[in-house]
Design a protein around this motif. Sequence first.
Motif, PDB file in Angstrom:
ATOM      1  N   VAL A  29     -13.403  43.589  -0.098  1.00 55.57           N
ATOM      2  CA  VAL A  29     -12.834  42.275   0.228  1.00 55.57           C
ATOM      3  C   VAL A  29     -13.550  41.699   1.443  1.00 55.57           C
ATOM      4  CG1 VAL A  29     -10.712  40.992   0.615  1.00 55.57           C
ATOM      5  CG2 VAL A  29     -10.609  43.298  -0.317  1.00 55.57           C
ATOM      6  N   LYS A  30     -13.859  40.404   1.386  1.00 52.47           N
ATOM      7  CA  LYS A  30     -14.374  39.737   2.584  1.00 52.47           C
ATOM      8  C   LYS A  30     -13.210  39.056   3.281  1.00 52.47           C
ATOM      9  CE  LYS A  30     -18.868  38.676   0.515  1.00 52.47           C
ATOM     10  NZ  LYS A  30     -19.481  37.589  -0.281  1.00 52.47           N
ATOM     11  N   PHE A  31     -13.047  39.367   4.555  1.00 55.60           N
ATOM     12  CA  PHE A  31     -12.011  38.676   5.336  1.00 55.60           C
ATOM     13  C   PHE A  31     -12.367  38.736   6.804  1.00 55.60           C
ATOM     14  CE2 PHE A  31     -10.640  43.032   4.795  1.00 55.60           C
ATOM     15  CZ  PHE A  31     -10.197  43.433   6.033  1.00 55.60           C
TER      16      PHE A  31
ATOM     17  N   ARG B  29      -0.827  41.102   4.110  1.00 62.75           N
ATOM     18  CA  ARG B  29      -1.381  39.768   3.836  1.00 62.75           C
ATOM     19  C   ARG B  29      -2.463  39.855   2.764  1.00 62.75           C
ATOM     20  NH1 ARG B  29      -1.566  37.883  10.156  1.00 62.75           N
ATOM     21  NH2 ARG B  29       0.177  36.420  10.069  1.00 62.75           N
ATOM     22  N   LEU B  30      -3.276  40.913   2.879  1.00 58.88           N
ATOM     23  CA  LEU B  30      -4.342  41.126   1.893  1.00 58.88           C
ATOM     24  C   LEU B  30      -3.730  41.304   0.499  1.00 58.88           C
ATOM     25  CD1 LEU B  30      -7.364  43.534   2.361  1.00 58.88           C
ATOM     26  CD2 LEU B  30      -6.093  43.498   0.241  1.00 58.88           C
ATOM     27  N   GLU B  31      -2.708  42.141   0.409  1.00 60.75           N
ATOM     28  CA  GLU B  31      -2.095  42.411  -0.895  1.00 60.75           C
ATOM     29  C   GLU B  31      -1.400  41.167  -1.457  1.00 60.75           C
ATOM     30  OE1 GLU B  31      -1.040  47.005  -1.401  1.00 60.75           O
ATOM     31  OE2 GLU B  31       0.276  46.018   0.025  1.00 60.75           O
ATOM     32  N   TYR B  32      -0.672  40.465  -0.588  1.00 65.58           N
ATOM     33  CA  TYR B  32      -0.001  39.254  -1.065  1.00 65.58           C
ATOM     34  C   TYR B  32      -1.029  38.268  -1.606  1.00 65.58           C
ATOM     35  CZ  TYR B  32       1.984  34.635  -1.154  1.00 65.58           C
ATOM     36  OH  TYR B  32       2.335  33.387  -1.575  1.00 65.58           O
ATOM     37  N   SER B  33      -2.093  38.059  -0.844  1.00 70.60           N
ATOM     38  CA  SER B  33      -3.131  37.110  -1.241  1.00 70.60           C
ATOM     39  C   SER B  33      -3.776  37.541  -2.560  1.00 70.60           C
ATOM     40  CB  SER B  33      -4.180  37.015  -0.131  1.00 70.60           C
ATOM     41  OG  SER B  33      -5.193  36.113  -0.480  1.00 70.60           O
TER      42      SER B  33
ATOM     43  N   ASN C 294      -0.623  39.013  15.030  1.00 65.60           N
ATOM     44  CA  ASN C 294      -1.972  38.456  14.932  1.00 65.60           C
ATOM     45  C   ASN C 294      -1.972  37.309  13.924  1.00 65.60           C
ATOM     46  OD1 ASN C 294      -2.961  40.335  16.700  1.00 65.60           O
ATOM     47  ND2 ASN C 294      -3.937  41.613  15.145  1.00 65.60           N
ATOM     48  N   PRO C 295      -2.872  36.326  14.122  1.00 65.85           N
ATOM     49  CA  PRO C 295      -2.978  35.271  13.113  1.00 65.85           C
ATOM     50  C   PRO C 295      -3.617  35.818  11.835  1.00 65.85           C
ATOM     51  CG  PRO C 295      -4.679  35.021  14.785  1.00 65.85           C
ATOM     52  CD  PRO C 295      -3.782  36.127  15.257  1.00 65.85           C
ATOM     53  N   ALA C 296      -3.341  35.168  10.722  1.00 60.53           N
ATOM     54  CA  ALA C 296      -3.987  35.559   9.461  1.00 60.53           C
ATOM     55  C   ALA C 296      -5.477  35.259   9.551  1.00 60.53           C
ATOM     56  CB  ALA C 296      -3.362  34.782   8.315  1.00 60.53           C
ATOM     57  N   PRO C 297      -6.320  36.005   8.835  1.00 64.61           N
ATOM     58  CA  PRO C 297      -7.756  35.726   8.853  1.00 64.61           C
ATOM     59  C   PRO C 297      -8.010  34.258   8.517  1.00 64.61           C
ATOM     60  CG  PRO C 297      -7.339  37.778   7.698  1.00 64.61           C
ATOM     61  CD  PRO C 297      -5.994  37.153   7.982  1.00 64.61           C
ATOM     62  N   ALA C 298      -8.818  33.612   9.338  1.00 66.89           N
ATOM     63  CA  ALA C 298      -9.000  32.158   9.239  1.00 66.89           C
ATOM     64  C   ALA C 298      -9.528  31.734   7.871  1.00 66.89           C
ATOM     65  CB  ALA C 298      -9.937  31.682  10.346  1.00 66.89           C
ATOM     66  N   ASN C 299     -10.411  32.550   7.297  1.00 64.81           N
ATOM     67  CA  ASN C 299     -11.029  32.164   6.028  1.00 64.81           C
ATOM     68  C   ASN C 299     -10.348  32.819   4.824  1.00 64.81           C
ATOM     69  OD1 ASN C 299     -12.968  30.592   7.387  1.00 64.81           O
ATOM     70  ND2 ASN C 299     -14.135  32.458   7.843  1.00 64.81           N
ATOM     71  N   GLY C 300      -9.189  33.413   5.045  1.00 64.39           N
ATOM     72  CA  GLY C 300      -8.471  34.040   3.930  1.00 64.39           C
ATOM     73  C   GLY C 300      -9.177  35.299   3.438  1.00 64.39           C
TER      74      GLY C 300
END
Lengths: 243, 289
Positions: B287-289, B75-79, B125-131
Motif C-alpha cells: 500500500v502507498k500511504f 484507517r488503512l483497513e476501512y479505506s 495523528n491526522p490521517a495520511p494526507a494522500n489517503g
Amino acid sequence: MSTFLSARAMQRRSFFRVAGATLATSTLVLAGCKDDEEPVTPVASNVLRLGVVTSASGAETVTQESQENGVLNYAYLLEQLEAAFYTQVVAAPPADLLSDELAYLTDLRDHELIHREYLKAALGASVYDASLSTPLKFNFSSFTLTTRVGVWTAAQQLEDIGVAAYNGAGKLLTVTTNLLALGKIASVEARHAALVHEVLQSDSFASTIGADGLDDAKTPTEVIELIKTLLPIEVSVAALPTA
Amino acid sequence: MNLFQIISELEKVDPEIMDRLTHRRSAFTALGNFGKKLALAAAPIAIGSAFNKAVGQNTLMGVNEVFNYALLLERLEYSFYDQALKAATLTVPLTGIARTAIETIRGHEQAHVALLTAALGTNANPAPANGFDFGNAFATYESFLIFAQAFEDTGVRAYKGQAGNIDASLNPTIGGAQYNLLQTALQIHSVEARHAAHIRVMRRGATAGNQTNIFPWIINAEPNGVPAGVYGAGNPVATFPTEGNLVQGGLTLTSVGGKTYTAEDVSAAFDEALDSTTVTNIARSVVKF
C-alpha cells in the motif's frame, strides 16, 4: 465412573494442596451419572477455588503468583471443557453431519487438545488438577448432540464464551508473556467462532460484535455462571483479580 | 533511493520518530552508511533498522503511540473495504452475502477508527494526507480477497504484538462510557480474527476459485498467495516467530501429554504476534500511504 471416583478419593489429600486452586471435597458428586434420576447439583463443599493456595494446615491465601496461575487455570478449565466437548462429538458424530463438517470438528478437537496440553504443561505443578489421574468429567447433557444443528449450536455457544472469556481475562494478567500466550490462543478461538457461526448461518460471523466494533468480553464470574451446568464441580473465581 | 523522502514517509507514520533518535544528523548518517553498502532492494531493512533504533526493540512506547499505530492500521483497513465496495471492477462478483459481509467488516473498521480517534483525543495523528493507494488490489474478486486476508491476518498479529505495551489500569471515559484500554484492544483483536477467518472462508467459495486448501486458521505459515512476510517472523524472532511456529513456552507441541499432533494442527492452534516495524513494512510493501 467408579475408576474416576476412586482416583479422586485416593488423591484427595494431595489435590487439596495444589497451588493456585483447591478442590475441597468430602463428598464427591458427579453430574451425568447413568444411575442418577435427576441432574446432580454440585454441593457447596465440592468447590474448585481458582486463585487460592491452600497450605498443609488448610489455611487459604491469595498471592500474586496464585492469582496469575488462577487466571491460567481458568483458561485451562475452559480448554479442558472445549477439548472434552469436541472429543465426545467426534467420537460419536450425529448421523446427519456432513463429511467436511466432521473434518472441521476434528481440527477443532485437535486445536483444543493442544491448547489444553499446552496450558497444563505451562502451569506445571500449579495446575489445579495436577494430582488427578483422570481429567474432570464434563456434563454435556444440556446439549442436543444427536443432530448436526445441535452440535454446531453447542459449539457456537462454547466458542463465543471462550472468546469473551479471553477478552475479559487478559487485563487480569500481570506477566506479559502470559498475556501474549493467551492472546495467541484467543484469536484462534475467534477464528473457530467465526467458522462455527458460518456453518450454522451465512454471514453470522459478526453477530457477537457491538455497534462500537468490539467483540464480547466477560468476567470470570460471568463465564462460570454460563458454563456451570456443564461442570461436575462448583468453581469459585472469587479469589481472582477483577480489574 | 531518496533518503529524505523515506524519513519524511516515516514521520508521516510516526511524527515523533526524530525525537527518539539522538538527533536528526545521526539518523541520516546511519541511513547513509547503510545506503552505500546495500542494494536498493534492501532499503526496507535499513529503514527497519533506523526505526528499531528510534522506537527501541520494536516496542512502541506509551499508549498514545500504540493507539496511533492501531489507528493507522484501522484507517488503512476501512479505506481498503470502502474502496472495494465502490470499485467498478468488483460490482459484479462482490454481490449478495459476500457484499453484505464486506459491508459488515467495513462497518467494524469504521467503528474502530471512531473509537481509537475518540480515545486519543487531541493526541490522534491526522490521517495520511494522500489517503491509501492499494494499486491493483481491486482488479479481480480473487485479488481483493487475497489483500483482505493479508490485512486481516496482519491486523491480528499487530494487535497481539502490542497487548503487552498497554497498561491494564488505563480506564478512560470515551463518549460517556468507561473503557479498559487493554480489554478494548483485545476486543478489537478478536474481531479482526473473526474477519480473517471469514475472509478465508470466502476464499473457499466457488466465486473465489474453490480454494478449499485454505482454512479459517493459519496452517504452517502457508502464504495462500499473500506476501510471504504476512506469516513470517518479526523482530526479535524469539518473541515474534513465524506462523509456522511449533514451540510455545519452550514446549514442542507436536508431542505433548503423551500424544502426538501434526505440525498443521499445532501451527494452526496458535496465532503469532508481530512487532510494529515488521507490520509497517508489510503494509508499505503493498500500500502507498
